[in-house]
Design an enzyme around this catalytic site. Structure first.
Site, PDB file in Angstrom:
ATOM      1  N   HIS A 116      -5.493  -0.539   6.495  1.00 23.66           N
ATOM      2  CA  HIS A 116      -5.234   0.343   7.649  1.00 23.66           C
ATOM      3  C   HIS A 116      -6.301   0.354   8.763  1.00 23.66           C
ATOM      4  CE1 HIS A 116      -7.653   2.978   5.115  1.00 23.66           C
ATOM      5  NE2 HIS A 116      -6.645   3.451   4.415  1.00 23.66           N
ATOM      6  N   HIS A 151       0.824  -1.208   0.000  1.00 25.92           N
ATOM      7  CA  HIS A 151       0.000   0.000   0.000  1.00 25.92           C
ATOM      8  C   HIS A 151       0.860   1.260   0.000  1.00 25.92           C
ATOM      9  CE1 HIS A 151      -3.761   1.967   2.121  1.00 25.92           C
ATOM     10  NE2 HIS A 151      -3.178   2.809   1.288  1.00 25.92           N
ATOM     11  N   ASP A 199       0.953   2.442   3.858  1.00 26.43           N
ATOM     12  CA  ASP A 199       0.074   3.531   3.431  1.00 26.43           C
ATOM     13  C   ASP A 199       0.908   4.807   3.247  1.00 26.43           C
ATOM     14  OD1 ASP A 199      -2.077   5.062   2.666  1.00 26.43           O
ATOM     15  OD2 ASP A 199      -3.011   5.169   4.646  1.00 26.43           O
ATOM     16  N   ASN A 229      -5.174   6.736  -6.544  1.00 25.40           N
ATOM     17  CA  ASN A 229      -5.653   8.123  -6.405  1.00 25.40           C
ATOM     18  C   ASN A 229      -4.635   9.149  -6.907  1.00 25.40           C
ATOM     19  OD1 ASN A 229      -3.987   7.496  -4.234  1.00 25.40           O
ATOM     20  ND2 ASN A 229      -5.087   8.793  -2.778  1.00 25.40           N
ATOM     21  N   HIS A 241       3.040  14.009   1.554  1.00 21.07           N
ATOM     22  CA  HIS A 241       2.622  15.373   1.228  1.00 21.07           C
ATOM     23  C   HIS A 241       3.788  16.258   1.651  1.00 21.07           C
ATOM     24  CE1 HIS A 241      -1.534  14.183   0.485  1.00 21.07           C
ATOM     25  NE2 HIS A 241      -1.515  13.476   1.603  1.00 21.07           N
ATOM     26  N   HIS A 281     -10.618   0.716   1.446  1.00 15.81           N
ATOM     27  CA  HIS A 281     -10.516   1.759   2.475  1.00 15.81           C
ATOM     28  C   HIS A 281     -11.849   1.743   3.211  1.00 15.81           C
ATOM     29  CE1 HIS A 281      -9.227   5.872   3.990  1.00 15.81           C
ATOM     30  NE2 HIS A 281     -10.509   5.801   4.350  1.00 15.81           N
ATOM     31  N   HIS A 303       1.367   5.303  -2.041  1.00 16.05           N
ATOM     32  CA  HIS A 303       0.865   6.346  -2.949  1.00 16.05           C
ATOM     33  C   HIS A 303       2.090   7.075  -3.485  1.00 16.05           C
ATOM     34  CE1 HIS A 303      -3.326   6.053  -1.301  1.00 16.05           C
ATOM     35  NE2 HIS A 303      -2.685   5.695  -0.197  1.00 16.05           N
ATOM     36  N   PHE A 304       2.608   6.638  -4.631  1.00 11.81           N
ATOM     37  CA  PHE A 304       3.826   7.269  -5.159  1.00 11.81           C
ATOM     38  C   PHE A 304       3.525   8.478  -6.057  1.00 11.81           C
ATOM     39  CE2 PHE A 304       7.036   3.537  -4.390  1.00 11.81           C
ATOM     40  CZ  PHE A 304       7.073   3.870  -3.047  1.00 11.81           C
ATOM     41  N   ARG A 305       2.233   8.843  -6.151  1.00  8.26           N
ATOM     42  CA  ARG A 305       1.814  10.160  -6.667  1.00  8.26           C
ATOM     43  C   ARG A 305       2.058  10.432  -8.139  1.00  8.26           C
ATOM     44  NH1 ARG A 305      -1.378  10.614  -2.427  1.00  8.26           N
ATOM     45  NH2 ARG A 305      -0.410  11.323  -0.508  1.00  8.26           N
TER      46      ARG A 305
END
Ligand code: NCD
Ligand code: ZN
Ligand code: ZN
Length: 437
Positions: free
Chosen positions: A227, A55, A298, A89, A302, A174, A57-59
């Site tokens: 999570h 899990h 997760d 996402n 940011h 989620h 989020h490498f954006r």
């Protein structure tokens, strides 16, 4: 044989001194003595399967000022991760086949380690699920609003699970109920407010929905609840069917609201929220008793600038891929967790869920290995020594033991705590390479 690696090998829960033989990136032999073209000798050090992060989020694409496949996979490699699974996402979101293929192309140029890509299932793309499943390594469903606003109407969950149950891909969820989140929405000033606006009840309701909806699918479907954060969620999951696995993050296990300083409230804003000491202890209890299956970062980077907004406007999410295994190796060293449990949660079960030929030191699997020296000194985590583009960590100052070397399909990527691998070495794990179970 191309390479041979000698040391104390983790085999079926025990250590045996010996050698691993590698050909074309696969483990081809495990014997007392072997000599390949290239021989690595790690004498008293431990050879473990590398970690799999289910899990992240490498954006990329869309938010590459926060992270991209180059920096994200580099951070993962330093943290002993040989394979990550990226969430949908992004912008554009990974909800159509062309977006999955585009993402695979980006990652294939930049990634230091192997990867899988999830496709998001939202209200209007269920017709494309079959096509998506040819390329994606699993599906992601958001039942409640979080960063990126990809959502599925929670009332449709049963139908969607039925629809995708024949596609032989895991589905990750989620679990916060959107209806419940809407009922509790308030103006938030701090982390206490964030807990009030996303109470445990919302997690509990979403999990009830998942348990009910998954009961009726004709074929059993592998479902992973991401999570888990609360006692309430844990209580109803204590008895769950074997096709459901439960994930927990380092931040929910190692932090609680009472520990977080007033100065850094926005930094620790994350969904679901970091809750109380009691929730934290319950999650540890769940691990010790074997009710919780998988540790997942997760990793939701940011930038500091993004996080320094007013509380209400600050984005939710914390980074954590690089520090996950090292933080828990330190817990092993301090006797708070067994190594067996850690390997199960970070290697074996993520491999079983996704089907990738990794996660165990076994003939026929990829030679994805880490070398750990338990005699090395435990270090304090410092953001300036980490490699995510976001430049900060919620675990500043905490104790960690970083793996010394990382091999990905037999190639050394981290050597003596330094990156020696090349971007582009990482490969997409095609669903066709899955191990049948
Ligand atoms: C994640 C993100 O920033 O992408 N944020 C978070 O708070 N966990 C999204 C998510 O996993 O919910
Ligand atoms: Zn989430
Ligand atoms: Zn996430």
């Amino acid at each position: 044989m191309d390479q041979t690696i000698e040391g104390k090998i983790y085999l079926n829960g025990r250590f045996e001194e010996g050698c691993i033989g590698i050909k074309d990136g696969k483990i081809t032999a495990i014997k007392k003595i072997l000599k390949g073209d290239e021989h690595y000798s790690f004498s008293h050090q431990l050879i473990l399967p590398a970690a799999i992060d289910l899990h992240v989020h490498f954006r990329e694409p869309g938010f590459t000022y926060k992270e991209d496949f180059y920096t994200g996979s580099k951070a993962a490699a330093y943290g002993g991760i040989s394979c990550f699974f990226d969430m949908p996402n992004t912008n554009p979101p990974t909800t159509h086949t062309n977006n999955v293929l585009e993402k695979i192309r980006y990652a294939s140029k930049k990634s230091f380690v192997d990867y899988g890509i999830y496709a998001g299932i939202i209200d209007n793309n269920i017709d494309e699920a079959k096509k998506l499943s040819e390329y994606c390594n699993g599906f992601k469903i958001y039942l409640g609003d979080t960063t990126g606003s990809l959502q599925l109407d929670e009332q449709k969950l049963g139908d969607v699970l039925e629809e995708i149950s024949s596609l032989n891909r895991p589905v990750l969820i989620h679990a916060e109920s959107n209806k419940c989140l809407q009922q509790h929405r308030i103006t938030e000033d701090n982390l206490q407010d964030h807990i009030r606006s996303r109470p445990a009840e919302c997690e509990e309701n979403a999990i009830r929905n998942i348990l009910l909806s998954s009961k009726t699918t004709k074929k059993p479907l592998k479902i992973h609840i991401c999570h888990l954060s609360s006692c309430e969620g844990f209580e109803i999951l204590k008895k769950h069917p074997p096709n459901i696995t439960i994930g927990v993050t380092p931040h929910h296990l190692l932090l609680n609201i009472e520990k977080i300083s007033k100065r850094y409230q926005t930094h620790y804003k994350v969904n679901p929220p970091i809750r109380t000491n009691l929730d934290q202890e319950t999650l540890w209890y769940g691990i010790q008793k074997g009710f919780i299956d998988i540790l997942e970062s997760d990793h939701a980077p940011h930038t500091l600038q993004d996080k320094e907004a007013e509380f209400m406007d600050a984005p939710a999410g914390v980074p954590g891929a690089e520090t996950m295994l090292p933080l828990f190796l330190a817990e092993v060293k301090r006797n708070n967790l067994s190594l067996k449990k850690l390997v199960s949660m970070l290697c074996e079960k993520p491999a079983d869920l996704t089907g990738v030929p990794k996660g165990r030191i076994e003939i026929g699997r990829d030679a994805d290995l880490i070398i750990v020296d338990l005699k090395e000194e435990i270090k304090n985590i410092r953001a300036e020594h980490l490699h995510s583009k976001c430049g900060w960590t919620p675990f500043e100052g905490m104790k960690a033991l970083f793996p010394k070397h990382l091999f990905v399909r037999g190639e050394i990527v981290i050597e003596d705590h330094a990156l020696v691998g090349a971007p582009g070495h990482g490969k997409h794990i095609q669903p066709s390479q899955y191990i049948r179970m």
